[in-house]
Write an enzyme that holds these catalytic residues in place. Structure first.
Site, PDB file in Angstrom:
ATOM      1  N   LYS A  80       0.767  -1.373  -0.030  1.00 63.30           N
ATOM      2  CA  LYS A  80      -0.120   0.003  -0.035  1.00 63.30           C
ATOM      3  C   LYS A  80       0.928   1.284  -0.179  1.00 63.30           C
ATOM      4  O   LYS A  80       1.903   1.350   0.557  1.00 63.30           O
ATOM      5  CB  LYS A  80      -0.813  -0.056   1.485  1.00 63.30           C
ATOM      6  CG  LYS A  80      -2.030   0.944   1.254  1.00 63.30           C
ATOM      7  CD  LYS A  80      -2.904   1.093   2.501  1.00 63.30           C
ATOM      8  CE  LYS A  80      -3.894   2.028   2.636  1.00 63.30           C
ATOM      9  NZ  LYS A  80      -4.740   1.794   3.728  1.00 63.30           N
ATOM     10  N   SER A 155      -9.790   1.745   3.208  1.00 68.16           N
ATOM     11  CA  SER A 155      -8.818   2.511   2.044  1.00 68.16           C
ATOM     12  C   SER A 155      -7.854   1.711   1.367  1.00 68.16           C
ATOM     13  O   SER A 155      -7.490   2.310   0.440  1.00 68.16           O
ATOM     14  CB  SER A 155      -8.092   3.674   2.919  1.00 68.16           C
ATOM     15  OG  SER A 155      -7.308   3.191   3.751  1.00 68.16           O
ATOM     16  N   SER A 179      -9.858  -0.816   7.308  1.00 68.50           N
ATOM     17  CA  SER A 179      -9.475  -0.553   5.919  1.00 68.50           C
ATOM     18  C   SER A 179      -8.818  -1.473   5.159  1.00 68.50           C
ATOM     19  O   SER A 179      -8.395  -1.674   4.085  1.00 68.50           O
ATOM     20  CB  SER A 179      -8.658   0.554   5.914  1.00 68.50           C
ATOM     21  OG  SER A 179      -9.308   1.971   6.119  1.00 68.50           O
TER      22      SER A 179
END
Length: 478
Positions: A80, A155, A179
């Site tokens: 990420k 997210s 997330s």
């Protein structure tokens, strides 16, 4: 055979047995990204050149026997884009960090590389991890591979979508209020949020420091356990890291769950939950009961206040953490300004997106004089009450079972038009972050539109082995 359909552990085994080289695996993965990512937009950066170079070095280490006991050696992994990578752009999905290149690696990146993982790219995300849909990224919307008209969740939507689209064998995400788990549910993959302090946060760009936690997303429970084995452990660079040497999560899966006590909060099955999801969750509970676990519904105290408490605390911490982005030290700086104050104002106005500005303003408000006690201190007291409720529940149960999200993936554009509704979608996940507990989301069915449904299992502090064991047992029945 298309190796990109393999699990991470299956590919690792083939690399060990010389059926495929690391360079071949990396090349085939990059080819799949080039073929598909134009449609899904899972990646902000694809590291073709550095990944192929790393592949050669890892192959030498495998051939020499150095990585003989490492099951994921040579397997490409996605990271990420709020996890720092030395010499590689780390943007947090934001214009304000669009050109930021960290001078160091996050601890989890160092641990992956030490175990022979090859970082294939940096995945798209909601800006500064603020969002539940991966629509707030400066680098464009990520689409759900299960249905491109739907969001992948957020997210960590880029990481979950990359795994679902066969653009990554496994990936790292971060979880501040769900997330990792929510996008895993929306994309039909598996993701685990570890106990707070189990995985080092050093090198994770902060959103809300008391809530953030790095964890893996994979195609199955075993892949997540193997990845968690690598990234877990004490780190002296992180003051919140727990001083434990080894966790051995992979050894936990495979055992039976006879006698395990599983509780289902009654409030988790009430109004607001899709009937299709409720049916799938109850069927999953019955399956675990058939495997030898005992199931009981119970009242979980104070969780109805989790959403307001979470957004007050998270926004307050975000307003403090994001104050460092001022156009002076690093990142984006406005081109047209007169004086220092205007640099600050214009840089932040131009560099941050609407959702980030909204949460920073909420945070500044609840921390302001006259409102601190009314909002922030009260949220902290509610957080303590929620923790007490979970502590009482875990005096009786080994695991708490429920849905990951109240509905399946919404259509692109629906959530951003109603931010409050988007916040309410985190109802089943935020309590885990407020209390620091571990939780896993794994697929347990699909709705009538073919969209995946996620089952969430919550464990005691450092109870990852219990939730992994139960998740693996359920997965094997499907």
């Amino acid at each position: 055979m298309d190796i990109t359909k393999l699990s991470a552990l299956e590919l690792g085994k083939k690399i060990k047995e010389k059926e495929i080289s690391v360079a071949e695996a990396v090349s085939l993965q990059i080819d799949k990204i080039k073929e598909r990512d134009g449609e899904y937009n899972c990646y902000i950066s694809v590291l073709e050149e550095s990944a192929l170079s790393e592949a050669e070095e890892v192959q030498k280490r495998i051939d020499s026997g150095e990585l003989a006991d490492t099951p994921l050696a040579g397997v490409p992994v996605a990271v990420k884009d709020n996890i720092c990578t030395k010499g590689i752009k780390t943007t947090c999905g934001s214009k304000i960090l669009h050109n930021f290149i960290p001078p160091y690696n996050a601890t989890v990146v160092e641990r992956l590389r030490a175990q022979g993982a090859v970082i294939i790219g940096k995945t798209n995300m909601d800006e500064f991890a603020m969002g539940s849909t991966t629509e707030t990224s400066y680098f464009g919307i990520t689409k759900n591979p299960r249905n491109t008209e739907r969001v992948p969740g957020g997210s960590s939507g880029g990481s979950a979508a990359a795994v679902a689209a066969e653009e990554a064998f496994y990936a790292l995400g971060s979880d501040t209020g769900g997330s990792i788990r929510q996008p895993s549910a929306f994309c039909g993959v598996t993701g685990i949020k570890p106990t707070y302090g189990t995985v080092s946060r050093y090198g994770l760009v902060a959103y809300a420091s008391s809530l953030d936690q790095i964890g893996p997303i994979g195609r199955n429970v075993a892949d997540c356990a193997a990845a968690l084995d690598i990234i877990s452990g004490h780190d002296k660079k992180d003051s919140t890291s727990v001083p434990t040497e080894s966790y051995d999560y992979s050894k936990a899966i495979g055992g039976d769950i006879k006698g395990m006590k599983i509780g289902i909060p009654k409030g988790y099955l009430g109004s607001g939950l899709s009937e299709e999801i409720k049916a799938s969750i109850l069927e999953a509970a019955r399956e675990l009961e058939r495997q030898g676990a005992s199931i009981e519904e119970f009242d979980l105290d104070a969780v109805e206040y989790a959403i307001p408490a979470y957004y007050v605390i998270a926004s307050a911490e975000a307003s403090s953490n994001l104050s460092r982005y001022d156009g002076i030290k690093y990142g984006y700086r406005t081109e047209d300004f007169e004086g220092l104050q205007e640099v600050y104002k214009k840089t932040r106005s131009e560099g941050f997106g609407n959702e980030v500005k909204r949460r920073m303003m909420i945070g500044a408000f609840v921390l302001s004089s006259g409102y601190y006690d009314a909002y922030y201190n009260k949220a902290l007291r509610v957080k303590a009450l929620i923790k007490e409720g979970f502590d009482r529940a875990f005096d009786k149960f080994d695991i708490i079972l429920g849905p990951t999200a109240p509905a399946t993936a919404p259509k692109i554009g629906e959530s951003l038009s109603d931010p409050l509704q988007m916040y309410l979608g985190d109802i089943y996940t935020v309590s885990v972050n407020l209390t620091g507990l571990p939780a896993i989301s794994l697929p347990c069915g699909v709705d009538k539109q073919g969209l995946p449904i996620g089952l969430q299992l919550i464990g005691k502090h450092f109870g990852e082995k219990d939730i992994l064991k139960a998740a693996y047992r359920f997965e094997q029945t499907r």
